[in-house]
Design a protein around this motif. Structure first.
Motif, mmCIF file in Angstrom:
data_model
loop_
_atom_site.group_PDB
_atom_site.id
_atom_site.type_symbol
_atom_site.label_atom_id
_atom_site.label_comp_id
_atom_site.label_asym_id
_atom_site.label_seq_id
_atom_site.Cartn_x
_atom_site.Cartn_y
_atom_site.Cartn_z
ATOM 1 N N ASN A 34 12.128 3.983 18.821
ATOM 2 C CA ASN A 34 11.408 2.737 18.500
ATOM 3 C C ASN A 34 9.926 3.007 18.252
ATOM 4 N N ALA A 35 9.331 3.898 19.042
ATOM 5 C CA ALA A 35 7.915 4.242 18.852
ATOM 6 C C ALA A 35 7.717 4.896 17.491
ATOM 7 N N LEU A 36 8.636 5.768 17.097
ATOM 8 C CA LEU A 36 8.556 6.427 15.797
ATOM 9 C C LEU A 36 8.712 5.411 14.665
ATOM 10 N N MET A 37 9.615 4.453 14.846
ATOM 11 C CA MET A 37 9.816 3.407 13.842
ATOM 12 C C MET A 37 8.571 2.526 13.729
ATOM 13 N N LEU A 38 7.941 2.211 14.857
ATOM 14 C CA LEU A 38 6.697 1.437 14.828
ATOM 15 C C LEU A 38 5.599 2.190 14.081
ATOM 16 N N MET A 39 5.554 3.515 14.238
ATOM 17 C CA MET A 39 4.574 4.331 13.537
ATOM 18 C C MET A 39 4.815 4.243 12.031
ATOM 19 N N GLU A 40 6.085 4.260 11.619
ATOM 20 C CA GLU A 40 6.423 4.142 10.197
ATOM 21 C C GLU A 40 5.993 2.783 9.644
ATOM 22 N N VAL A 41 6.223 1.721 10.413
ATOM 23 C CA VAL A 41 5.834 0.375 9.987
ATOM 24 C C VAL A 41 4.321 0.275 9.870
ATOM 25 N N ALA A 42 3.619 0.817 10.854
ATOM 26 C CA ALA A 42 2.154 0.786 10.823
ATOM 27 C C ALA A 42 1.624 1.559 9.621
ATOM 28 N N LEU A 43 2.183 2.721 9.359
ATOM 29 C CA LEU A 43 1.745 3.512 8.208
ATOM 30 C C LEU A 43 2.018 2.780 6.899
ATOM 31 N N ALA A 44 3.173 2.115 6.806
ATOM 32 C CA ALA A 44 3.496 1.367 5.591
ATOM 33 C C ALA A 44 2.482 0.259 5.360
ATOM 34 N N SER A 45 2.066 -0.396 6.427
ATOM 35 C CA SER A 45 1.103 -1.482 6.305
ATOM 36 C C SER A 45 -0.291 -0.965 5.970
ATOM 37 N N ILE A 46 -0.692 0.125 6.605
ATOM 38 C CA ILE A 46 -2.035 0.677 6.381
ATOM 39 C C ILE A 46 -2.169 1.253 4.973
ATOM 40 N N THR A 47 -1.079 1.839 4.463
ATOM 41 C CA THR A 47 -1.137 2.513 3.168
ATOM 42 C C THR A 47 -0.532 1.686 2.035
ATOM 43 N N ALA A 48 -0.254 0.412 2.283
ATOM 44 C CA ALA A 48 0.408 -0.433 1.278
ATOM 45 C C ALA A 48 -0.381 -0.479 -0.027
ATOM 46 N N GLN A 49 0.322 -0.260 -1.108
ATOM 47 C CA GLN A 49 -0.259 -0.342 -2.443
ATOM 48 C C GLN A 49 0.471 -1.442 -3.208
ATOM 49 N N PRO A 50 -0.209 -2.163 -4.061
ATOM 50 C CA PRO A 50 0.473 -3.200 -4.832
ATOM 51 C C PRO A 50 1.483 -2.572 -5.792
ATOM 52 N N PHE A 51 2.651 -3.222 -5.927
ATOM 53 C CA PHE A 51 3.645 -2.723 -6.878
ATOM 54 C C PHE A 51 3.483 -3.390 -8.234
ATOM 55 N N GLY A 52 2.664 -4.436 -8.283
ATOM 56 C CA GLY A 52 2.438 -5.120 -9.539
ATOM 57 C C GLY A 52 1.368 -6.189 -9.392
ATOM 58 N N TYR A 53 1.078 -6.839 -10.511
ATOM 59 C CA TYR A 53 0.058 -7.889 -10.538
ATOM 60 C C TYR A 53 0.617 -9.080 -11.299
ATOM 61 N N ILE A 54 0.191 -10.258 -10.903
ATOM 62 C CA ILE A 54 0.625 -11.491 -11.544
ATOM 63 C C ILE A 54 -0.615 -12.297 -11.918
ATOM 64 N N GLU A 55 -0.540 -13.045 -13.003
ATOM 65 C CA GLU A 55 -1.687 -13.833 -13.458
ATOM 66 C C GLU A 55 -1.988 -14.974 -12.492
ATOM 67 N N GLU A 56 -3.253 -15.310 -12.380
ATOM 68 C CA GLU A 56 -3.688 -16.372 -11.476
ATOM 69 C C GLU A 56 -3.037 -17.704 -11.816
ATOM 70 N N ASP A 57 -2.899 -18.020 -13.110
ATOM 71 C CA ASP A 57 -2.303 -19.296 -13.516
ATOM 72 C C ASP A 57 -0.885 -19.452 -12.979
ATOM 73 N N ALA A 58 -0.135 -18.368 -12.936
ATOM 74 C CA ALA A 58 1.238 -18.431 -12.434
ATOM 75 C C ALA A 58 1.261 -18.706 -10.938
ATOM 76 N N VAL A 59 0.272 -18.216 -10.218
ATOM 77 C CA VAL A 59 0.204 -18.454 -8.775
ATOM 78 C C VAL A 59 -0.124 -19.917 -8.496
ATOM 79 N N LYS A 60 -1.003 -20.492 -9.316
ATOM 80 C CA LYS A 60 -1.402 -21.888 -9.114
ATOM 81 C C LYS A 60 -0.292 -22.867 -9.508
#
Length: 140
Positions: free
Chosen positions: A39-65
């Motif tokens: 569980n500690a190792l899995m938590l480390m993986e989750v923390a690393l995923a969050s700290i190193t998260a990169q966007p997989f794409g971008y969406i236009e502002e108008d679509a969000v609104k």
């Protein structure tokens, strides 16, 4: 959620990678040998995923609104792929995992002039900056 400076983010990534390496090494005690360790190792993986998260794409502002457009909006792989009339401040990054926000702090104010006004301004600025660091657990 906490926010980190770029320096602290890099320090935590290096620390997490070192812990993972120690936990899975064949030398000494392996952390992943029991349920707690796994569980500690899995938590480390989750923390690393969050700290190193990169966007997989971008969406236009108008679509969000416009919620109706949100589900049929085009997702662009890079900000450079957005139509030429779009600017990065008019786009939103999309993540698979929520990223840890980054805190960008200004430098401490170095006093050049030696007037009472400027030394008070310098002291106030630096005290405020110290308090921001303290409240965010960044220390000195």
């Amino acid at each position: 959620m906490i926010a980190l400076t770029q320096e602290k983010r890099e320090e935590l990534i290096a620390c997490a990678n070192e812990i993972k390496k120690m936990a899975t090494s064949t030398h000494g005690y392996k952390v992943g040998n029991d349920a707690f360790g796994r569980n500690a190792l899995m938590l480390m993986e989750v923390a690393l995923a969050s700290i190193t998260a990169q966007p997989f794409g971008y969406i236009e502002e108008d679509a969000v609104k416009d919620r109706e457009r949100l589900f049929s909006a085009q997702v662009f792989a890079d900000e450079e792929d957005l139509p030429s009339y779009e600017f990065s401040e008019l786009s939103y990054p999309l993540y698979l995992a929520p990223p840890v926000p980054e805190i960008k702090l200004p430098d401490e104010h170095e006093g050049i002039e030696h007037t009472e006004y400027h030394s008070g301004k310098q002291a106030g600025w630096n005290e405020c900056l110290s308090e921001i660091k303290r409240l965010n657990g960044l220390g000195d």
